[in-house]
Design a protein around this motif. Structure first.
Motif, PDB file in Angstrom:
ATOM      1  N   MET A   1      39.699  54.145  40.267  1.00 30.22           N
ATOM      2  CA  MET A   1      40.337  53.176  41.175  1.00 30.22           C
ATOM      3  C   MET A   1      39.619  51.835  41.081  1.00 30.22           C
ATOM      4  O   MET A   1      38.393  51.766  41.144  1.00 30.22           O
ATOM      5  N   SER A   2      40.363  50.786  40.908  1.00 26.40           N
ATOM      6  CA  SER A   2      39.782  49.444  40.751  1.00 26.40           C
ATOM      7  C   SER A   2      39.196  48.949  42.064  1.00 26.40           C
ATOM      8  O   SER A   2      39.666  49.296  43.154  1.00 26.40           O
ATOM      9  N   THR A   3      38.166  48.103  41.936  1.00 28.70           N
ATOM     10  CA  THR A   3      37.521  47.505  43.096  1.00 28.70           C
ATOM     11  C   THR A   3      37.631  45.994  43.021  1.00 28.70           C
ATOM     12  O   THR A   3      38.070  45.422  42.011  1.00 28.70           O
ATOM     13  N   ILE A   4      37.208  45.345  44.109  1.00 26.12           N
ATOM     14  CA  ILE A   4      37.244  43.891  44.145  1.00 26.12           C
ATOM     15  C   ILE A   4      36.319  43.299  43.071  1.00 26.12           C
ATOM     16  O   ILE A   4      36.584  42.223  42.521  1.00 26.12           O
ATOM     17  N   LYS A   5      35.263  44.049  42.732  1.00 23.54           N
ATOM     18  CA  LYS A   5      34.360  43.577  41.680  1.00 23.54           C
ATOM     19  C   LYS A   5      35.054  43.597  40.324  1.00 23.54           C
ATOM     20  O   LYS A   5      34.834  42.704  39.489  1.00 23.54           O
ATOM     21  N   ASP A   6      35.885  44.627  40.115  1.00 23.52           N
ATOM     22  CA  ASP A   6      36.629  44.686  38.845  1.00 23.52           C
ATOM     23  C   ASP A   6      37.589  43.505  38.726  1.00 23.52           C
ATOM     24  O   ASP A   6      37.750  42.916  37.648  1.00 23.52           O
ATOM     25  N   VAL A   7      38.234  43.159  39.838  1.00 25.09           N
ATOM     26  CA  VAL A   7      39.149  42.025  39.846  1.00 25.09           C
ATOM     27  C   VAL A   7      38.395  40.740  39.522  1.00 25.09           C
ATOM     28  O   VAL A   7      38.841  39.923  38.707  1.00 25.09           O
ATOM     29  N   ALA A   8      37.232  40.562  40.165  1.00 24.18           N
ATOM     30  CA  ALA A   8      36.429  39.355  39.936  1.00 24.18           C
ATOM     31  C   ALA A   8      35.996  39.251  38.478  1.00 24.18           C
ATOM     32  O   ALA A   8      36.041  38.170  37.861  1.00 24.18           O
ATOM     33  N   ARG A   9      35.609  40.413  37.898  1.00 26.88           N
ATOM     34  CA  ARG A   9      35.151  40.412  36.501  1.00 26.88           C
ATOM     35  C   ARG A   9      36.296  40.034  35.558  1.00 26.88           C
ATOM     36  O   ARG A   9      36.121  39.208  34.652  1.00 26.88           O
ATOM     37  N   LEU A  10      37.475  40.611  35.764  1.00 23.54           N
ATOM     38  CA  LEU A  10      38.604  40.336  34.885  1.00 23.54           C
ATOM     39  C   LEU A  10      39.109  38.900  35.051  1.00 23.54           C
ATOM     40  O   LEU A  10      39.487  38.241  34.069  1.00 23.54           O
ATOM     41  N   ALA A  11      39.081  38.398  36.280  1.00 18.71           N
ATOM     42  CA  ALA A  11      39.557  37.029  36.541  1.00 18.71           C
ATOM     43  C   ALA A  11      38.501  35.983  36.218  1.00 18.71           C
ATOM     44  O   ALA A  11      38.793  34.774  36.246  1.00 18.71           O
ATOM     45  N   GLN A  12      37.285  36.460  35.949  1.00 13.50           N
ATOM     46  CA  GLN A  12      36.154  35.583  35.638  1.00 13.50           C
ATOM     47  C   GLN A  12      35.873  34.603  36.782  1.00 13.50           C
ATOM     48  O   GLN A  12      35.679  33.399  36.582  1.00 13.50           O
ATOM     49  N   VAL A  13      35.855  35.183  37.997  1.00 11.84           N
ATOM     50  CA  VAL A  13      35.490  34.414  39.188  1.00 11.84           C
ATOM     51  C   VAL A  13      34.525  35.269  40.009  1.00 11.84           C
ATOM     52  O   VAL A  13      34.283  36.440  39.687  1.00 11.84           O
ATOM     53  N   SER A  14      34.008  34.693  41.073  1.00 14.65           N
ATOM     54  CA  SER A  14      33.092  35.442  41.922  1.00 14.65           C
ATOM     55  C   SER A  14      33.865  36.364  42.876  1.00 14.65           C
ATOM     56  O   SER A  14      35.061  36.171  43.123  1.00 14.65           O
ATOM     57  N   VAL A  15      33.157  37.355  43.426  1.00 13.16           N
ATOM     58  CA  VAL A  15      33.759  38.251  44.423  1.00 13.16           C
ATOM     59  C   VAL A  15      34.205  37.441  45.646  1.00 13.16           C
ATOM     60  O   VAL A  15      35.250  37.713  46.236  1.00 13.16           O
ATOM     61  N   ALA A  16      33.415  36.426  46.000  1.00 16.53           N
ATOM     62  CA  ALA A  16      33.761  35.576  47.145  1.00 16.53           C
ATOM     63  C   ALA A  16      35.089  34.856  46.918  1.00 16.53           C
ATOM     64  O   ALA A  16      35.901  34.711  47.829  1.00 16.53           O
ATOM     65  N   THR A  17      35.311  34.430  45.684  1.00 17.00           N
ATOM     66  CA  THR A  17      36.570  33.740  45.363  1.00 17.00           C
ATOM     67  C   THR A  17      37.753  34.698  45.490  1.00 17.00           C
ATOM     68  O   THR A  17      38.808  34.343  46.026  1.00 17.00           O
ATOM     69  N   VAL A  18      37.570  35.932  44.991  1.00 15.79           N
ATOM     70  CA  VAL A  18      38.632  36.938  45.129  1.00 15.79           C
ATOM     71  C   VAL A  18      38.949  37.161  46.600  1.00 15.79           C
ATOM     72  O   VAL A  18      40.113  37.227  47.001  1.00 15.79           O
ATOM     73  N   SER A  19      37.899  37.256  47.420  1.00 12.66           N
ATOM     74  CA  SER A  19      38.086  37.468  48.856  1.00 12.66           C
ATOM     75  C   SER A  19      38.864  36.311  49.478  1.00 12.66           C
ATOM     76  O   SER A  19      39.760  36.521  50.308  1.00 12.66           O
ATOM     77  N   ARG A  20      38.536  35.077  49.069  1.00 11.62           N
ATOM     78  CA  ARG A  20      39.234  33.909  49.612  1.00 11.62           C
ATOM     79  C   ARG A  20      40.713  33.934  49.219  1.00 11.62           C
ATOM     80  O   ARG A  20      41.590  33.600  50.016  1.00 11.62           O
ATOM     81  N   VAL A  21      40.999  34.330  47.983  1.00 10.78           N
ATOM     82  CA  VAL A  21      42.391  34.398  47.527  1.00 10.78           C
ATOM     83  C   VAL A  21      43.158  35.465  48.311  1.00 10.78           C
ATOM     84  O   VAL A  21      44.274  35.224  48.783  1.00 10.78           O
ATOM     85  N   ILE A  22      42.557  36.633  48.451  1.00 12.64           N
ATOM     86  CA  ILE A  22      43.212  37.737  49.163  1.00 12.64           C
ATOM     87  C   ILE A  22      43.528  37.346  50.598  1.00 12.64           C
ATOM     88  O   ILE A  22      44.592  37.685  51.133  1.00 12.64           O
ATOM     89  N   ASN A  23      42.605  36.600  51.210  1.00 20.00           N
ATOM     90  CA  ASN A  23      42.788  36.229  52.623  1.00 20.00           C
ATOM     91  C   ASN A  23      43.423  34.857  52.800  1.00 20.00           C
ATOM     92  O   ASN A  23      43.410  34.297  53.884  1.00 20.00           O
ATOM     93  N   GLU A  24      44.002  34.351  51.671  1.00 23.78           N
ATOM     94  CA  GLU A  24      44.792  33.125  51.694  1.00 23.78           C
ATOM     95  C   GLU A  24      44.017  31.929  52.249  1.00 23.78           C
ATOM     96  O   GLU A  24      44.545  31.108  52.990  1.00 23.78           O
ATOM     97  N   SER A  25      42.767  31.840  51.860  1.00 21.05           N
ATOM     98  CA  SER A  25      41.943  30.718  52.295  1.00 21.05           C
ATOM     99  C   SER A  25      42.346  29.445  51.547  1.00 21.05           C
ATOM    100  O   SER A  25      42.564  29.477  50.337  1.00 21.05           O
ATOM    101  N   PRO A  26      42.450  28.328  52.259  1.00 22.41           N
ATOM    102  CA  PRO A  26      42.798  27.056  51.587  1.00 22.41           C
ATOM    103  C   PRO A  26      41.709  26.584  50.628  1.00 22.41           C
ATOM    104  O   PRO A  26      41.942  25.680  49.817  1.00 22.41           O
ATOM    105  N   LYS A  27      40.539  27.183  50.717  1.00 25.33           N
ATOM    106  CA  LYS A  27      39.439  26.796  49.831  1.00 25.33           C
ATOM    107  C   LYS A  27      39.632  27.313  48.407  1.00 25.33           C
ATOM    108  O   LYS A  27      38.952  26.874  47.478  1.00 25.33           O
ATOM    109  N   ALA A  28      40.534  28.280  48.235  1.00 20.61           N
ATOM    110  CA  ALA A  28      40.776  28.832  46.895  1.00 20.61           C
ATOM    111  C   ALA A  28      41.706  27.896  46.119  1.00 20.61           C
ATOM    112  O   ALA A  28      42.781  27.531  46.605  1.00 20.61           O
TER     113      ALA A  28
END
Length: 338
Positions: A1-28
């Motif tokens: 099962m994939s994790t948020i870390k796997d997403v960050a690694r494949l997208a070549q961004v930080s885990v924090a960035t993935v979290s911001r995208v998931i939670n629709e933060s305007p900072k992303a």
């Protein structure tokens, strides 16, 4: 099962960035959102709803607390809230309290722990003080079928006393003078109010309240059967019965039929709630309509508005029951049987 870390690694961004995208933060940034969403699709990753709620301090869920969702009355209440949730694209989380203090408390705490900012609460066991405390800490909490003056504007209630008053008055107008009452044995204000309405109608007509014509039992079909059997066993003269609810009325009609007493020719019966099966009983049940689905929908909309920061109305809303006259009530056609 994939994790948020796997997403960050494949997208070549930080885990924090993935979290911001998931939670629709305007900072992303737009580029980050595109990369993260692409990685999520490739990995089949679905964000955990509870994790999102922890970040955003909210959820997309309405909470509702009832006595027992298996009861047709509370099923209708939940249906009213569910309709509003569906309109708003929200999920529904239901807790059963069973009119027991500790169970109501645990269920309410569970709904709160799931970050349900909008709460529709049907509570009969918790004290006014405890419900006031919950409401002060959770602005989106609305009470249904309860009216607490300290929570003015956040209560949706029914005038239970008026209902049995209207029903008993109608029977008196039809010539009935020996009217029994099947009371719920639950220690809640609904039971008290409905009995008060029955007694008030008798007193205003100059009729005494006969203790032998009042029986109580659980507010279900078996309770109605038991109470009706007790009335017949006492040989009390009666030509009409006012029941606490439709379930007790159904039990009473069954007992009357088993004992050769015709409804409404010999005994008139009126229920309370106007649940779906009231119109399928034989005879079709005359009853008091409790607009619980309508009330629940209003409570849900109010809870969502309060959770969004809107001010509470100046006054709480009280609904009135309406007599639905079907086939189980008739004028007196014979002397009362002793």
């Amino acid at each position: 099962m994939s994790t948020i870390k796997d997403v960050a690694r494949l997208a070549q961004v930080s885990v924090a960035t993935v979290s911001r995208v998931i939670n629709e933060s305007p900072k992303a940034s737009a580029a980050a959102r595109e990369a993260v969403y692409k990685a999520m699709r490739e990995l089949g990753y679905t964000p955990n709803a509870n994790a999102r709620a922890l970040v955003s301090q909210t959820s997309d869920t309405i909470g509702v607390l009832v006595n027992d969702v298996a009861d047709p009355f509370f099923g209708a209440l939940v249906k009213g809230v569910a309709g509003v949730a569906m309109e708003q694209g929200l999920h529904l989380l239901v807790g059963n309290g069973f009119h027991r203090q500790e169970q109501e408390r645990r269920s309410l705490e569970l709904l709160i722990s799931k970050r349900c900012e909008a709460l529709v609460v049907h509570s009969k066991a918790l004290s006014d003080a405890e419900l006031i405390d919950y409401a002060l800490r959770h602005p989106g909490m609305v009470l249904i079928n309860r009216d607490i003056s300290a929570l003015k504007g956040r209560c949706i209630a029914l005038n239970n006393q008026q209902g049995t008053l209207v029903a008993t008055r109608h029977l008196i107008e039809l010539g009935h003078r020996h009217i029994a009452f099947l009371c719920s044995d639950q220690a809640i204000e609904d039971s008290v109010a409905r009995r008060q309405g029955y007694e008030e109608a008798l007193r205003e007509a100059g009729l005494g309240v006969e203790a032998e014509l009042v029986e109580q039992g659980p507010p279900n079909e078996e309770g109605g059967e038991r109470a009706m059997l007790n009335l017949l066993a006492k040989g009390a003269p009666l030509t009409a019965v006012v029941a606490y609810n439709d379930a007790m009325a159904a039990g009473a009609i069954s007992v009357l039929a088993d004992n050769g007493l015709r409804v409404p020719e010999e005994v008139s019966v009126v229920g309370f709630d106007d649940l779906i099966y009231a119109r399928y009983l034989r005879p079709k049940l005359s009853t008091l309509r409790y607009p619980v689905e309508l009330m629940a929908a209003q409570a849900a909309r109010l809870a969502l508005a309060l959770a969004a920061g809107q001010p509470a109305p100046e006054d709480s809303r009280q609904y009135m029951p309406t007599l639905i006259n079907r086939h189980s009530i008739a004028p007196v056609r014979r002397p009362a049987r002793a």
